[in-house]
Structures are given as structure tokens and as C-alpha cells.
Design a protein around this motif. Structure first.
Motif, mmCIF file in Angstrom:
data_model
loop_
_atom_site.group_PDB
_atom_site.id
_atom_site.type_symbol
_atom_site.label_atom_id
_atom_site.label_comp_id
_atom_site.label_asym_id
_atom_site.label_seq_id
_atom_site.Cartn_x
_atom_site.Cartn_y
_atom_site.Cartn_z
ATOM 1 N N ARG A 408 0.915 -1.313 -0.155
ATOM 2 C CA ARG A 408 -0.008 0.027 0.003
ATOM 3 C C ARG A 408 0.796 1.243 0.158
ATOM 4 N NH1 ARG A 408 -3.582 -3.179 3.305
ATOM 5 N NH2 ARG A 408 -2.250 -2.585 5.071
ATOM 6 N N THR A 409 2.065 1.214 0.787
ATOM 7 C CA THR A 409 3.027 2.525 0.595
ATOM 8 C C THR A 409 3.373 2.423 -0.713
ATOM 9 O OG1 THR A 409 3.544 1.998 3.103
ATOM 10 C CG2 THR A 409 5.130 3.377 1.774
ATOM 11 N N ALA A 410 3.843 1.455 -1.463
ATOM 12 C CA ALA A 410 4.512 1.551 -2.497
ATOM 13 C C ALA A 410 3.290 2.320 -3.587
ATOM 14 C CB ALA A 410 4.910 0.195 -3.233
ATOM 15 N N ARG A 411 2.166 1.850 -3.341
ATOM 16 C CA ARG A 411 1.125 2.328 -4.422
ATOM 17 C C ARG A 411 0.852 3.991 -4.184
ATOM 18 N NH1 ARG A 411 -2.122 -2.710 -3.982
ATOM 19 N NH2 ARG A 411 -1.894 -3.742 -5.919
ATOM 20 N N SER A 412 0.966 4.362 -2.800
ATOM 21 C CA SER A 412 0.844 5.572 -2.318
ATOM 22 C C SER A 412 1.808 6.517 -2.814
ATOM 23 C CB SER A 412 0.531 5.615 -0.689
ATOM 24 O OG SER A 412 1.809 5.374 -0.332
ATOM 25 N N LYS A 413 2.992 6.075 -2.885
ATOM 26 C CA LYS A 413 4.132 6.669 -3.471
ATOM 27 C C LYS A 413 4.003 7.181 -5.084
ATOM 28 C CE LYS A 413 8.150 5.466 -1.906
ATOM 29 N NZ LYS A 413 9.223 4.549 -1.825
ATOM 30 N N GLY A 414 3.005 6.464 -5.572
ATOM 31 C CA GLY A 414 2.847 6.829 -6.932
ATOM 32 C C GLY A 414 3.580 5.851 -7.950
ATOM 33 N N LEU A 415 4.151 4.607 -7.321
ATOM 34 C CA LEU A 415 4.805 3.712 -8.422
ATOM 35 C C LEU A 415 3.429 2.915 -9.175
ATOM 36 C CD1 LEU A 415 7.084 1.778 -5.859
ATOM 37 C CD2 LEU A 415 7.470 3.773 -7.439
ATOM 38 N N SER A 416 3.904 2.705 -10.318
ATOM 39 C CA SER A 416 3.239 1.992 -11.309
ATOM 40 C C SER A 416 2.567 0.634 -10.843
ATOM 41 C CB SER A 416 3.599 1.972 -12.666
ATOM 42 O OG SER A 416 4.895 1.079 -12.755
ATOM 43 N N GLU A 417 1.701 0.080 -11.297
ATOM 44 C CA GLU A 417 0.904 -1.254 -10.858
ATOM 45 C C GLU A 417 2.000 -2.333 -11.126
ATOM 46 O OE1 GLU A 417 -1.875 -3.591 -8.792
ATOM 47 O OE2 GLU A 417 -1.250 -1.479 -8.857
ATOM 48 N N ARG A 418 2.775 -2.134 -12.408
ATOM 49 C CA ARG A 418 3.680 -3.214 -12.952
ATOM 50 C C ARG A 418 4.907 -2.991 -11.997
ATOM 51 N NH1 ARG A 418 8.531 -3.065 -14.440
ATOM 52 N NH2 ARG A 418 8.554 -0.654 -14.749
ATOM 53 N N VAL A 419 5.367 -2.002 -11.354
ATOM 54 C CA VAL A 419 6.400 -1.928 -10.314
ATOM 55 C C VAL A 419 5.960 -2.867 -9.093
ATOM 56 C CG1 VAL A 419 8.204 -0.621 -8.911
ATOM 57 C CG2 VAL A 419 7.607 -0.008 -11.361
ATOM 58 N N VAL A 420 4.692 -2.269 -8.646
ATOM 59 C CA VAL A 420 4.419 -2.642 -7.580
ATOM 60 C C VAL A 420 4.078 -4.353 -7.321
ATOM 61 C CG1 VAL A 420 2.359 -2.700 -5.838
ATOM 62 C CG2 VAL A 420 3.133 -0.552 -6.783
ATOM 63 N N ILE A 421 3.568 -4.722 -8.500
ATOM 64 C CA ILE A 421 3.366 -6.091 -8.636
ATOM 65 C C ILE A 421 4.868 -7.177 -8.621
ATOM 66 C CG2 ILE A 421 2.291 -8.241 -9.756
ATOM 67 C CD1 ILE A 421 -0.033 -6.363 -10.342
ATOM 68 N N VAL A 422 5.763 -6.549 -9.722
ATOM 69 C CA VAL A 422 6.840 -7.204 -10.142
ATOM 70 C C VAL A 422 7.862 -7.214 -9.047
ATOM 71 C CG1 VAL A 422 8.651 -7.687 -11.795
ATOM 72 C CG2 VAL A 422 6.313 -7.310 -12.568
ATOM 73 N N LYS A 423 8.218 -5.964 -8.631
ATOM 74 C CA LYS A 423 9.472 -5.847 -7.526
ATOM 75 C C LYS A 423 9.049 -5.679 -6.021
ATOM 76 C CE LYS A 423 11.904 -3.072 -11.011
ATOM 77 N NZ LYS A 423 12.713 -1.749 -11.406
ATOM 78 N N HIS A 424 7.640 -5.764 -6.052
ATOM 79 C CA HIS A 424 7.451 -5.488 -4.226
ATOM 80 C C HIS A 424 6.701 -7.130 -4.076
ATOM 81 C CE1 HIS A 424 8.928 -1.295 -3.483
ATOM 82 N NE2 HIS A 424 8.595 -1.363 -4.719
ATOM 83 N N ALA A 425 5.355 -7.203 -4.673
ATOM 84 C CA ALA A 425 4.687 -8.133 -4.134
ATOM 85 C C ALA A 425 5.113 -9.470 -4.393
ATOM 86 C CB ALA A 425 3.338 -7.796 -5.080
ATOM 87 N N PHE A 426 5.649 -9.646 -5.935
ATOM 88 C CA PHE A 426 5.696 -10.999 -6.342
ATOM 89 C C PHE A 426 7.209 -11.374 -5.813
ATOM 90 C CE2 PHE A 426 8.146 -13.440 -9.810
ATOM 91 C CZ PHE A 426 7.417 -14.418 -9.726
ATOM 92 N N ARG A 427 8.000 -10.646 -5.265
ATOM 93 C CA ARG A 427 9.295 -11.188 -4.805
ATOM 94 C C ARG A 427 9.044 -11.724 -3.338
ATOM 95 N NH1 ARG A 427 15.388 -8.531 -4.659
ATOM 96 N NH2 ARG A 427 16.338 -9.920 -3.155
ATOM 97 N N ASN A 428 8.275 -11.010 -2.678
ATOM 98 C CA ASN A 428 7.941 -11.561 -1.347
ATOM 99 C C ASN A 428 7.080 -12.714 -1.236
ATOM 100 O OD1 ASN A 428 9.207 -9.399 0.862
ATOM 101 N ND2 ASN A 428 8.592 -8.242 -0.977
ATOM 102 N N ALA A 429 5.964 -12.731 -2.249
ATOM 103 C CA ALA A 429 5.193 -13.923 -2.357
ATOM 104 C C ALA A 429 5.804 -15.206 -2.837
ATOM 105 C CB ALA A 429 4.229 -13.572 -3.480
ATOM 106 N N LEU A 430 7.082 -15.087 -3.414
ATOM 107 C CA LEU A 430 7.838 -16.125 -3.674
ATOM 108 C C LEU A 430 8.548 -17.112 -2.785
ATOM 109 C CD1 LEU A 430 10.066 -15.364 -6.745
ATOM 110 C CD2 LEU A 430 8.284 -16.806 -6.549
ATOM 111 N N ILE A 431 8.518 -16.518 -1.390
ATOM 112 C CA ILE A 431 9.171 -17.170 -0.176
ATOM 113 C C ILE A 431 8.324 -18.222 0.146
ATOM 114 C CG2 ILE A 431 9.818 -16.910 2.062
ATOM 115 C CD1 ILE A 431 10.470 -13.750 1.521
ATOM 116 N N PRO A 432 7.070 -18.566 0.413
ATOM 117 C CA PRO A 432 6.373 -19.638 0.699
ATOM 118 C C PRO A 432 6.493 -20.601 -0.508
ATOM 119 C CG PRO A 432 4.951 -17.969 0.441
ATOM 120 C CD PRO A 432 6.174 -17.420 0.549
ATOM 121 N N ILE A 433 6.568 -20.183 -1.716
ATOM 122 C CA ILE A 433 6.481 -20.844 -3.123
ATOM 123 C C ILE A 433 7.493 -21.847 -3.122
ATOM 124 C CG2 ILE A 433 6.272 -20.952 -5.526
ATOM 125 C CD1 ILE A 433 4.579 -18.305 -5.176
ATOM 126 N N THR A 434 8.726 -21.297 -2.772
ATOM 127 C CA THR A 434 9.952 -22.015 -2.844
ATOM 128 C C THR A 434 9.834 -23.345 -1.918
ATOM 129 O OG1 THR A 434 10.952 -20.663 -1.118
ATOM 130 C CG2 THR A 434 11.456 -19.987 -3.315
#
Length: 507
Positions: A408-434
Motif C-alpha cells: 500500500r505504501t508503494a502504491r501511495s508513493k505513485g509507483l506503477s502497478e507493474r513495479v508494485v506487482i513485479v518488484k514488491h509483491a511478487f518477490r515477497n510472495a515467492l518465499i512460501p512458493i519455494t
């Protein structure tokens, strides 16, 4: 980190040792391997019984037999002779294991990679489109695939993917009605995936349907199904699409330096398509590996010169991926071109039994086609089953991550949805997937027993099954050794991946 890894290795060794003792005991006490020979009328019965008794050490208590097996295995990792024993027929288990493991690991590795890529992509898309029609359809299909009985799904694949396809390819015809139905289905799927307003959905679905219908009818009219070819046109278009798509996802099209680097790599690849054609006429594996290394170097050089100071790392990475994708497309082009000759050698291309065709006579590319068609159905089966778990775990992990404060902080800073999903959400979501990847690889080796039995695949499954049927511990323990080591190695890689994805874990 090193101390943590060494500690995990020590614990894993104790688990492996305890599991091997239990597996050996259960195998040797399950039944009597000589019971069928006691009832035999063979005049050499007594000699056969004596030979098997000596070979399997049946006159020794099981702890002694286990210690002899463990001593032979210890020679594989330390000083001494690597000896996995002999099976009940006197064949060296190490030789049997080498052939079986190469066959099964080839099958399981391809299925795992495909399942990871497709499952993660599907999970991300459904998380972004939560509670949409696409999400509900994918949820239904994943639960369906996950609950499919393996043997039943294998029989269906053999019927529709092999028997009926082989009948169709003898005289491949697609009627206008079949083409229209196929186009409408694919158009419906694509518009559901891309979403948007109803006008955008209508344009996407309609355009896809028209293109698919026209392509199917054209391919049928020119006999493309039996003599296909891609050519430089399709290779170039797909490579450019891959370059633009990778740039858009991971760097953004606004980053012109990265886009120019990937497109330059494609341009060099188009020139290389004609330059390497003589080498690809009758290549060797070493030739293909060398050409892959050259493609990687081209990607690195292109990214280095185009990237500049701020974008050099991204440009080099995406250029290398683009170069590998284009290299694979060039190889696929050669394989597709060899399809006509392959059909001349093997009129029914998709086999239902076995991992290769006995006495197959063909060139390098036709041999690859033979191995690939043998691998096709069991790979599809194992991939479909694994995709279900990967997509569901990815979806759940992505939804949980996207609701975190830092997103939510990344979105509020005006980052694009691509950056929010790929560089913030996806990397942290990979931890349990491993964790799922680590366990699934070893589980697939065990689950391949049923798949290999149905498809007559000469791999680890057959080695394990025949060992159990004959109450023969050496093949069973060889299967356990490979499966357990795979589980330990994959879990260790998962721990290292944890540290890479979340630096806090290193401390």
C-alpha cells in the motif's frame, strides 16, 4: 549462513540414515523372495535357490545385510568402491539405476519447470483478477486437475492425445465448423484473461477468433500439419514480441535503453538465423551448447553497451533472456521442419508405451522428435497435476502480500502497478512458493511410479515396483537413495533461496 547450511546437512544425514534403515527393514521382511522357487518343478531349482540366497545374503540377518549395503553406498561418496549391490537376477543395480534415473529425472525435471512457470503465471493473473470470471474458471480447473486419479487421466491422454491424434494426422483435416468452434473458444479464453471494458473484450475475442479460424483453414489447405515450418518470419515476430514483453514487465517501456538492448539482440539473432543454418543441419549436443554460450555473450554485450550506468544490469539480464528465447525458437524451427521426415519414418508419431522407439533410424532432429513425442504424454500428465498446487499457492501468497502495508505504501508513493506487482509483491510472495517447489520435485519422482507404469516408461518407477514385487532390497534402496537425496538437495536450495529473497533470514 554457512553454519546454518552445515547444521541442516547434519540433520538431513540423520534423517536419511534413519529412513534407509526403516525402508530396508520393511522391504526384506515383507515377504519371502524364494517362495515361487519352492513350488517350481525346474530341475535346477536347488541351484537357483542357492544362487539367489548367496546373491541376496538371505542366510544373514537383516542388520548385516543392511550394513553391507551401507558400506557399498559409502564408497560412492568417499574412498572405496561404489557398490549398490545386485538385483535378484544378478544385474548390477548401479547400471540399472543410471539408466532409470536419467529417464525419470528427464521426465520430472521438464514437468517441474513447466509446472512452475505456468502455475506461477496463472496464480499471479488470478490474484490480480480476484473474484472475476477467469478466477472462478481457473479455480474450478485447478481443483479438477488436482483431484484427477493419475491412472484415469493417463488413459484419457493415451486415447485422445495418442490414438485419436495418430488417426487424424494420417489425413489431417479441419472443417470450417471445427475451426469456428476452436476460434470462438480461444477468443473467449483470451478476452477473459486480458479483461477490460466490454468493447475491449469484444475486440480481443473477435480478433482472436477471426485469426484462429483463418490460420486453421489456411494450414489445412496447404497441408501444413504434415509438413510444417516456422521460418524466419515467425521466429522474428515471436522474438520481437518476447523482447518487448519482457521489457514491459520487468523494466517498463519507458526505459528505452533496455528496450533497445533487447531489440538489438533480436536483430543479431535474425542475422545469426542464416549464419548458423549450416551448423544446425546435422549438429551435436556440444555444437548446440556452444551456440547457446555465444547467444548469452551476445546478450551480455548488447546489454552492456546499450544499458548505460543506471540500466546496465537490467539491460544485460533481459538481453540474455531474449537471446536464450530466440535461440530456443531457432532450435524449435529446425525441429518443426524435421516433422515431415519424422512422419515418413514413424507414421504414428505419438506412442503410448515406452520411453523411446526401438531401432529408430533417423537424423539428429528426427531422433529429438522421437524422444520428445515419447516424453509428451507423461510430461503433460505430471505437469497438469503440479500446476494445480503451484497456481493455488501463488494466488494465496500474492493476495496475502498485496494486502501488506509495504505494498500500500508503494502504491501511495505513485509507483506503477507493474513495479508494485513485479518488484514488491511478487518477490515477497515467492518465499512460501519455494517450499512447494522443494517438496514437489521429490514428490513427483515418487508419484511418477504410477505414471511410468501406465505409459510403460523404463525409469525409477519400474525399478522400484519390480524390486518390491521380487522382495529385492537393492533396487528399492536405490530408488530411496535418489528420491531422498533429491528431497534433501531441493530443500537445501530452498533454504538458500529464502536467504536470497529475504535478506533478514541470513541473520
Amino acid at each position: 549462513m554457512i553454519k546454518f547450511i552445515l547444521k541442516r546437512l547434519g540433520i538431513s544425514f540423520l534423517v536419511l540414515l534413519g529412513g534407509s534403515v526403516l525402508m530396508f527393514y520393511l522391504t526384506v521382511t515383507a515377504d519371502d523372495p524364494l517362495k515361487d522357487y519352492y513350488e517350481s518343478n525346474d530341475p535346477n531349482r536347488d541351484q537357483i535357490i542357492a544362487a539367489i540366497t548367496q546373491r541376496l545374503q538371505l542366510d544373514e540377518p537383516w542388520p548385516v545385510r543392511y550394513w553391507d549395503w551401507l558400506t557399498g553406498v559409502a564408497g560412492c561418496v568417499g574412498p572405496g568402491v561404489c557398490d549398490l549391490g545386485q538385483n535378484i537376477n544378478g544385474a548390477e543395480v548401479s547400471t540399472l539405476l543410471a539408466n532409470a534415473a536419467s529417464s525419470t529425472l528427464r521426465l520430472v525435471t521438464i514437468a517441474t519447470v513447466l509446472a512452475i512457470v505456468v502455475g506461477i503465471v496463472v496464480g499471479i493473473v488470478t490474484a490480480i483478477r480476484q473474484y472475476s470470471g477467469l478466477d472462478y474458471v481457473v479455480t474450478f480447473l485447478t481443483f479438477l486437475f488436482f483431484s484427477l486419479p493419475v491412472f484415469w487421466a493417463a488413459v484419457l491422454l493415451k486415447e485422445f492425445g495418442a490414438i485419436r491424434y495418430n488417426n487424424w494426422i494420417a489425413d489431417p483435416q479441419i472443417s470450417p465448423v471445427q475451426a469456428i468452434v476452436t476460434g470462438l473458444i480461444l477468443g473467449l479464453i483470451l478476452q477473459s484473461v486480458l479483461g477490460g471494458s466490454w468493447k475491449r473484450r469484444l475486440a480481443t475475442g473477435g480478433g482472436t477468433a477471426v485469426f484462429v479460424v483463418a490460420a486453421l483453414l489456411y494450414f489445412t489447405s496447404v497441408g501444413w500439419w504434415r509438413a510444417p515450418a516456422l521460418g524466419i518470419g515467425i521466429v522474428a515476430v515471436v522474438s520481437i514480441a518476447a523482447a518487448v514483453g519482457l521489457t514491459a514487465i520487468f523494466a517498463g517501456l519507458a526505459n528505452r535503453r533496455v528496450l533497445y538492448a533487447t531489440l538489438t539482440t533480436v536483430g543479431v539473432g535474425i542475422i545469426a538465423y542464416f549464419a548458423v543454418s549450416p551448423l544446425l543441419a546435422a549438429p551435436s549436443l556440444l555444437t548446440l551448447v556452444g551456440l547457446l554460450a555465444v547467444a548469452i555473450v551476445v546478450g551480455l554485450v548488447s546489454g552492456y553497451f546499450w544499458g548505460g550506468y543506471s540500466s546496465r544490469r537490467a539491460a544485460m539480464g533481459l538481453s540474455v533472456v531474449t537471446a536464450v528465447v530466440m535461440g530456443l525458437l531457432i532450435v524449435v524451427d529446425r525441429i518443426v521442419y524435421a516433422w515431415a521426415g519424422f512422419l515418413g519414418i514413424k507414421s504414428r508419431p505419438i506412442s503410448t508405451i515406452g520411453s523411446n522407439t526401438p531401432n529408430f533410424r533417423g537424423d539428429y532432429w528426427e531422433t529429438i522428435l522421437d524422444n520428445g513425442t515419447q516424453l509428451l504424454l507423461p510430461t503433460i500428465l505430471l505437469t497438469l497435476i503440479s500446476i494445480a498446487s503451484y497456481s493455488r499457492y501463488t494466488r494465496a501468497s500474492m493476495l496475502e502480500t498485496m494486502n501488506q502495508d509495504f505494498v500500500r505504501t508503494a502504491r501511495s508513493k505513485g509507483l506503477s502497478e507493474r513495479v508494485v506487482i513485479v518488484k514488491h509483491a511478487f518477490r515477497n510472495a515467492l518465499i512460501p512458493i519455494t517450499t512447494i517447489v522443494a517438496f514437489d520435485f521429490a514428490a513427483l519422482i515418487g508419484g511418477a511410479v504410477i505414471t511410468e507404469t501406465v505409459f510403460g516408461w523404463k525409469g525409477m518407477g519400474e525399478l522400484f515396483r519390480t524390486g518390491l514385487d521380487a522382495v529385492d532390497p537393492a533396487p528399492v534402496m536405490a530408488f530411496f537413495l535418489v528420491t531422498a537425496l533429491a528431497a534433501i538437495v531441493m530443500n537445501m536450495l530452498a533454504d538458500i533461496a529464502y536467504a536470497f529473497l529475504d535478506p533478514r533470514i541470513r541473520r
